[in-house]
Design an enzyme around this catalytic site. Structure first.
Site, PDB file in Angstrom:
ATOM      1  N   GLU A   1     -46.737  13.714  -3.756  1.00 11.36           N
ATOM      2  CA  GLU A   1     -47.132  14.284  -5.053  1.00 11.36           C
ATOM      3  C   GLU A   1     -46.033  14.129  -6.108  1.00 11.36           C
ATOM      4  OE1 GLU A   1     -50.026  14.960  -5.423  1.00 11.36           O
ATOM      5  OE2 GLU A   1     -50.924  15.894  -3.671  1.00 11.36           O
TER       6      GLU A   1
ATOM      7  N   HIS B   1     -50.938  25.433  -0.172  1.00 11.34           N
ATOM      8  CA  HIS B   1     -52.348  25.551   0.213  1.00 11.34           C
ATOM      9  C   HIS B   1     -52.612  26.968   0.703  1.00 11.34           C
ATOM     10  CE1 HIS B   1     -52.201  20.939   1.166  1.00 11.34           C
ATOM     11  NE2 HIS B   1     -52.131  21.211  -0.129  1.00 11.34           N
TER      12      HIS B   1
ATOM     13  N   HIS C   1     -58.286  21.630  -3.041  1.00  9.58           N
ATOM     14  CA  HIS C   1     -56.963  21.166  -2.635  1.00  9.58           C
ATOM     15  C   HIS C   1     -56.017  22.339  -2.383  1.00  9.58           C
ATOM     16  CE1 HIS C   1     -53.576  17.973  -3.402  1.00  9.58           C
ATOM     17  NE2 HIS C   1     -53.326  18.745  -2.373  1.00  9.58           N
TER      18      HIS C   1
ATOM     19  N   HIS D   1     -46.167  23.736  -4.942  1.00 13.61           N
ATOM     20  CA  HIS D   1     -47.546  23.337  -4.620  1.00 13.61           C
ATOM     21  C   HIS D   1     -47.814  23.764  -3.182  1.00 13.61           C
ATOM     22  CE1 HIS D   1     -51.149  21.231  -3.709  1.00 13.61           C
ATOM     23  NE2 HIS D   1     -50.564  20.243  -3.050  1.00 13.61           N
TER      24      HIS D   1
END
Length: 762
Positions: A80, A101, A163, A99
């Protein structure tokens, strides 16, 4: 390893999120901006965060390209990278990105459900709402572009469709906080949706706008630290720092024999040439003159930016140090307020949040009443170039005092010895009149210049400090303020004083022309390295050009060398710059740190106006004096101190210590991406964190708006340095001495490192 601090932040963030359950194994990625570079540190691809080391973290540029630097392990960066790069380019206020999840926010990612403004806290830190970023495959340029479009609005948290999430922060802690706040809000929103579908209420629009306005203000302030900054001063990783120890060893090995009395004091041209050569042979404290244009560019950039000081928690720790570790100092200074105005007798003694009471001084260190030890970069305001409480001078002074007492009121041989040794190293000081302080010496110089020239006007450089006499408290510290600090001084006392802005030779010429219409200028008074001991450093040729103007308009040039006299070298600033003033004001080091440190010297014909006693001249003779002026104690101390400075070449050693300190500070400033500015003129070291001394009346609105806040920041940073064992002058200036060995300087730099690590946004 390059950019170790940023890499360490990445590791620390991952450890925190692993411990809290927000990261699992290898999923997600974390990055931190590298201060002052278009680079960021990011987690490696598909690597177990629980085992990740600092050297495993990758460095990537703002184009999303991996930048191997030879110090890492060669692991590839997160897929990313493009997303992170786009965010950093788009949002200069963002210094860290997370970032993940995480489960509850990911549930909303599957529902593709944005989170509205549920609480003012949410809006204050995350934005107007938590928007959904349109779906695109992981690691693709499409996803990077989709994210870049969304972050432009100023929000700090986003849900990536099918995502995960992205959270942004002004620093690593804030990024982690925003990520955790998003998960908290996600849980609440999901519960609300499942229990009262369609009946979730948001905060009023007006409250949302107020909260978001505060967020945007913070973002603009942080962004300005980057957009209004200048490229940092780079210190090569492998550069060997300057060494005071090596200089001292080389001088000792050279076996210099500079005992006073071996040179001529006759004042003839040949002797003067010999004396100048002697001062030049000893050398000067300034190894390389500052790049004034570059320094001023950085100082202007510092003033253009919002202030950047300690984090709130760090400031509380500083205040707690004073509260718990400095109780004896607090008790005695509180008592002092009942008998001493303000609680202290000297301006330098004031310290935020309260003054420290010192019990012992030795070399490079001070010890307060509570037993705390500090590295002493105040050095009493500059006079102790040999170091505090220097034994060899003390012992010889004690012998004189035992013989004659500290004062007799009659002539003593050390009055002559002091004048002779000053002339030896400053041959343009053909005659010297000892007085009580630098302030008295400036008063005498101005009075003498007026008497000698028959002219009345005097010009100083705005912002300079020439003592507190009525005539010179004009344009004090802040250029263009005229009489703003002249409370209690009649208008008549300053009616014949004028100021020119620093560096502005054109304005100085105009003032000289104006004064010619008023009867002429008696003297131009300058600090040869610039106002406030070089806080606004002058170009290398400035003094020579002022000399030319003085000659053109028939004014005397007065060098205020209260700070620079002997500190820049035995030849002083006059010797270093190669410019001969008509009068020189000395103080501080001229008595080696002993009291009654002041005097004025110069050309014999000008100095004749100071003739006293039977030598008093009718007409031009002026009144100066003092019961304790030129007492045996002070004159002997000055003579022995100057003799010892010549023997050891203390000014040059102190200058190399200043070089080492400055270079180390520049390295730290670069490492932490701070807007601070560090530079030095030998052993005079400047560390500007707020730029308050650079404000002036050419920008009155900025002065009135920011003066208090910038001054408060300077005080807070000074307190932080002291809480970490470093005493400075007002948190912005330091004087090094011969006692500052490489070990002392390196210890100080380690302490500065601890303070800089606590600055907001680091």
């Amino acid at each position: 390893m390059e950019h170790r601090t940023s890499r360490q932040h990445v590791v620390d963030m991952c450890r925190t999120m692993l411990a809290r359950g927000y990261l699992k194994a290898t999923e997600g990625n974390v990055s931190v901006r590298v201060p002052g570079h278009e680079l960021y540190a990011v987690t490696p691809s598909n690597y177990d965060y629980d085992r990740m080391r600092v050297e495993d973290v990758c460095i990537v540029d703002f184009a999303g390209k991996h930048v191997p630097d030879g110090s890492g392990t060669g692991l590839p960066p997160s897929i990313e990278c493009g997303m992170h790069a786009n965010i950093y380019r788009q949002r200069p206020d963002v210094n860290a990105i997370v970032h993940t999840h995480q489960p509850y926010a990911s549930a909303l990612a599957f529902l593709r459900r944005p989170i509205p403004a549920l609480t003012d806290e949410q809006v204050r830190f995350l934005g107007k709402r938590v928007a959904i970023v349109d779906y695109a495959p992981s690691g693709t340029g499409f996803l990077a572009k989709n994210v870049q479009k969304k972050v432009a609005g100023g929000d700090n948290a986003f849900i990536l469709a099918n995502h995960g999430i992205v959270a942004l922060g002004t620093d690593p802690d804030r990024a982690v906080f925003n990520m955790a706040l998003l998960e908290k809000v996600s849980i609440a929103y999901l519960l609300a949706l499942t229990t009262e579908t369609g009946k979730v209420y948001t905060i009023p629009t007006a409250i949302r706008e107020v909260a978001f306005g505060k967020l945007r203000a913070d973002e603009k302030r942080i962004a300005a630290q980057i957009t209004e900054a200048v490229p940092p001063l780079r210190v090569p990783a492998g550069e060997e720092p300057p060494s005071a120890d090596a200089t001292a060893a080389a001088l000792a090995a050279a076996g210099r024999n500079t005992a006073a009395g071996t040179g001529s004091d006759g004042g003839d041209t040949a002797a003067d040439t010999e004396n100048r050569s002697e001062a030049a042979r000893l050398g000067y404290a300034i190894s390389e003159y500052p790049d004034v244009d570059d320094v001023m560019r950085r100082l202007r950039a510092l003033v253009a930016q919002p202030i950047r000081g300690l984090r709130h928690d760090a400031l509380l720790d500083v205040l707690n140090y004073y509260e718990t570790k400095c109780r004896a100092s607090r008790e005695i200074t509180e008592r002092a307020k009942r008998r001493i105005p303000g609680g202290v007798q000297h301006n330098l003694a004031f310290n935020y949040p309260f003054p420290l009471a010192i019990e012992r001084a030795e070399g490079a260190h001070l010890v307060d009443r509570d037993g705390n030890t500090y590295i002493d970069f105040l050095q009493a305001g500059g006079p102790t170039i040999l170091g505090s409480n220097y034994g060899p001078v003390n012992e010889r002074v004690a012998e004189v005092v035992r013989a004659s007492g500290p004062v007799t009121g009659l002539f003593h041989e050390y009055e002559l010895k002091l004048a002779e040794i000053i002339h030896r190293y400053l041959p343009h000081v053909e005659m010297y009149r000892a007085l009580g302080s630098g302030t008295e010496a400036v008063m005498a110089a101005v009075r003498g210049a007026r008497a000698f020239t028959g002219k009345k006007m005097v010009i100083k450089v705005g912002g300079a400090y020439h003592g507190w006499s009525d005539t010179m408290v004009y344009g004090l510290r802040v250029p263009g303020t005229y009489r703003m600090n002249a409370k209690g001084i009649p208008f008549g006392a300053t009616s014949r004083t004028r100021e020119a802005f620093p560096h502005d030779l054109g304005q100085l010429r105009r003032k000289l022309i104006e004064n010619r219409l008023r009867g002429g200028t008696a003297a131009v008074v300058v600090e040869p390295v610039g106002p406030e001991s070089g806080t606004r450093p002058v170009p290398r040729d400035f003094n020579a050009k002022v000399r030319q103007l003085c000659d053109e308009f028939g004014a005397l040039l007065v060098f205020d060398e209260v700070v620079t006299g002997f500190r820049l070298g035995l030849g002083g600033a006059a010797g270093y710059f190669g410019v001969t003033p008509d009068l020189t004001v000395l103080g501080k080091a001229v008595s080696g740190g002993y009291p009654m440190a002041g005097g004025v010297g110069g050309r014999a014909d000008v100095m004749a106006v100071f003739g006293s006693g039977l030598d008093g001249r009718s007409g031009a003779h002026i009144q100066v004096g003092g019961t304790l002026s030129a007492n045996p104690l002070s004159c002997a101390a000055g003579y022995f101190a100057i003799e010892e400075m010549a023997r050891t070449n203390a000014p040059v050693i102190a200058g190399r210590a200043g070089d080492r300190l400055t270079r180390g500070l520049q390295r730290l400033i670069d490492r932490y991406g701070l807007p601070y500015v560090a530079y030095n003129q030998g052993s005079i070291v400047h560390l500007e964190c707020s730029g308050v001394m650079l404000l002036d009346m050419r920008h009155p609105v900025k002065l009135l708006k920011e003066n208090k806040a910038r001054k408060r920041l300077m005080e807070q940073m000074g307190a932080a340095y002291a809480a970490h064992g470093i005493i400075t002058l007002a948190g912005s200036r330091m004087y090094t001495s011969m006692a500052d060995t490489d070990e002392v300087i390196d210890d100080a730099l380690a302490r500065f490192d601890q303070v800089f690590a606590q600055v907001e946004g680091v």
